[in-house]
Each structure stands twice: as structure tokens, then as C-alpha cells.
Design a protein around this motif. Structure first.
Motif, PDB file in Angstrom:
ATOM      1  N   LEU A  77      -3.676   7.106  -3.137  1.00 49.97           N
ATOM      2  CA  LEU A  77      -2.703   6.699  -4.158  1.00 49.97           C
ATOM      3  C   LEU A  77      -2.746   5.193  -4.380  1.00 49.97           C
ATOM      4  N   LYS A  78      -2.799   4.431  -3.296  1.00 57.37           N
ATOM      5  CA  LYS A  78      -2.847   2.964  -3.408  1.00 57.37           C
ATOM      6  C   LYS A  78      -4.120   2.518  -4.123  1.00 57.37           C
ATOM      7  N   ALA A  79      -5.241   3.140  -3.792  1.00 57.32           N
ATOM      8  CA  ALA A  79      -6.511   2.782  -4.430  1.00 57.32           C
ATOM      9  C   ALA A  79      -6.495   3.138  -5.913  1.00 57.32           C
ATOM     10  N   TYR A  80      -5.899   4.268  -6.256  1.00 58.04           N
ATOM     11  CA  TYR A  80      -5.772   4.656  -7.667  1.00 58.04           C
ATOM     12  C   TYR A  80      -4.925   3.634  -8.424  1.00 58.04           C
ATOM     13  N   ALA A  81      -3.815   3.237  -7.841  1.00 54.84           N
ATOM     14  CA  ALA A  81      -2.882   2.334  -8.517  1.00 54.84           C
ATOM     15  C   ALA A  81      -3.373   0.894  -8.585  1.00 54.84           C
ATOM     16  N   THR A  82      -3.993   0.431  -7.496  1.00 57.53           N
ATOM     17  CA  THR A  82      -4.291  -1.003  -7.394  1.00 57.53           C
ATOM     18  C   THR A  82      -5.764  -1.337  -7.229  1.00 57.53           C
ATOM     19  N   GLY A  83      -6.578  -0.363  -6.849  1.00 60.72           N
ATOM     20  CA  GLY A  83      -7.975  -0.632  -6.539  1.00 60.72           C
ATOM     21  C   GLY A  83      -8.211  -0.872  -5.058  1.00 60.72           C
ATOM     22  N   ALA A  84      -7.130  -0.997  -4.277  1.00 66.03           N
ATOM     23  CA  ALA A  84      -7.251  -1.251  -2.842  1.00 66.03           C
ATOM     24  C   ALA A  84      -6.463  -0.205  -2.058  1.00 66.03           C
ATOM     25  N   GLY A  85      -7.132   0.498  -1.169  1.00 63.87           N
ATOM     26  CA  GLY A  85      -6.488   1.546  -0.387  1.00 63.87           C
ATOM     27  C   GLY A  85      -5.490   1.037   0.637  1.00 63.87           C
ATOM     28  N   ASN A  86      -5.480  -0.270   0.880  1.00 60.73           N
ATOM     29  CA  ASN A  86      -4.531  -0.844   1.833  1.00 60.73           C
ATOM     30  C   ASN A  86      -3.471  -1.704   1.139  1.00 60.73           C
ATOM     31  N   ALA A  87      -3.273  -1.484  -0.156  1.00 62.77           N
ATOM     32  CA  ALA A  87      -2.292  -2.272  -0.920  1.00 62.77           C
ATOM     33  C   ALA A  87      -0.891  -2.085  -0.340  1.00 62.77           C
ATOM     34  N   ASP A  88      -0.086  -3.126  -0.437  1.00 64.13           N
ATOM     35  CA  ASP A  88       1.298  -3.020   0.033  1.00 64.13           C
ATOM     36  C   ASP A  88       2.213  -2.585  -1.111  1.00 64.13           C
ATOM     37  N   LYS A  89       3.484  -2.414  -0.783  1.00 63.97           N
ATOM     38  CA  LYS A  89       4.464  -1.932  -1.769  1.00 63.97           C
ATOM     39  C   LYS A  89       4.599  -2.881  -2.951  1.00 63.97           C
TER      40      LYS A  89
END
Length: 171
Positions: free
Chosen positions: A102-114
Motif C-alpha cells: 500500500l505504501k509503495a502504491y501511494a508513495t513509491g516507497a514501501g517504507n513510507a511513513d504516515k
């Protein structure tokens, strides 16, 4: 909020604060009280039951999956159980998306924070949320719409391709 002809429900499950993105795009949080004990599971189930009956049938519910290390344990697993039962009883198909996907879909990074998740939604759609649970639920709904061919936001192909890792129901 824009209403899509495809009706997708986004669910960020938690015993204390479940984020819900309704098919019309409105978001809310199901907040429960620790003092209510296991009755919170009933409250969440009932709230989801209401959400899936408002405005017509749901084509797809998209749920943030448990982290890999927590799939079989804990309170969040109980919430997943009652919500999945509620969706099954109502014949609502559901997909599971891992937090990293989900984070990678939204931001491009799988470790993105909130913060990065919220900023991505604001930049791409101009939307703000009351809490991070609503933000995750909104992105889960966006992923479901993307999967069903009605993208809510324009994203790079590499981010969209991350959704291939999700567990989608057969159509």
C-alpha cells in the motif's frame, strides 16, 4: 468527493481506530473504547455492516493486511476475523494489501511513513484526513478502484505495478 460507478470500500482495521473510506469517497474512523473489551469487535462489525448497506451493493472491499510477522496473532487478527465474516455473510468480495505494498502504491516507497502517505494524497487529490487511519483507508479504496479500472488518481506505472502483489478476489 467524487462518486465512482464502481463501489469500493477501503478498510484500515484496528481495534481502537478503524479507518473507513466509503464508496463515495467520504472517510471516517470507527473509534472504540478499551473499557468496552471484546464488545468493540461487535461495534466494528456492526459499523462495517452499515457501511456495506449504504447506497447499494459493494463491488469490492480492500483491507490492509496484517504485517507478515503478525498474521496469526493478536487483537488485530480478531478484528480481521469479524470484518471478514461480516463481508462474507454479505457476499462482498475483498482484497488484502500488505502495508508495504500500500505504501509503495501511494508513495513509491514501501517504507513510507504516515506523513508521506498523507502528503501523497494531498498532492495527488487535494484531500486531507482527520487521522492516518482514514488516510490508509482512502489509499486502500484508491487501490481497489485502480484494480477495477477506474483510477482515482494518476500514478506512475511502477507504483501501479506494485498492486500486482495484492491478494485480489476472482472477478
Amino acid at each position: 468527493m467524487t462518486r465512482s460507478p464502481v463501489r469500493v470500500l477501503g478498510l484500515d482495521l484496528s481495534l481502537t481506530a478503524t479507518g473507513v473510506a466509503m464508496p463515495n469517497g467520504n472517510c471516517h474512523t470507527i473509534a472504540t473504547k478499551v473499557a468496552d473489551g471484546d464488545a468493540r469487535l461487535v461495534q466494528i462489525s456492526e459499523s462495517i455492516r452499515v457501511a456495506i448497506t449504504v447506497g447499494g451493493p459493494i463491488d469490492l472491499a480492500v483491507i490492509e493486511d496484517l504485517p507478515v510477522g503478525a498474521r496469526s496473532a493478536g487483537i488485530t487478527g480478531m478484528v480481521h476475523g469479524v470484518v471478514r465474516e461480516t463481508l462474507n455473510i454479505a457476499s462482498v468480495p475483498y482484497a488484502l494489501i500488505s502495508p508495504a505494498t500500500l505504501k509503495a502504491y501511494a508513495t513509491g516507497a514501501g517504507n513510507a511513513d504516515k506523513t508521506a502517505m498523507a502528503l501523497a494524497a494531498f498532492k495527488r487529490y487535494g484531500i486531507e484526513f482527520a487521522d492516518d487511519n482514514q488516510c490508509d483507508a482512502w489509499w486502500l479504496r484508491a487501490a481497489g478502484l485502480q484494480h477495477l479500472g477506474e483510477p482515482l488518481v494518476s500514478l506512475p506505472a511502477a507504483q501501479i505495478a506494485r498492486l500486482d502483489k495484492a491478494k485480489w478476489p476472482a472477478r
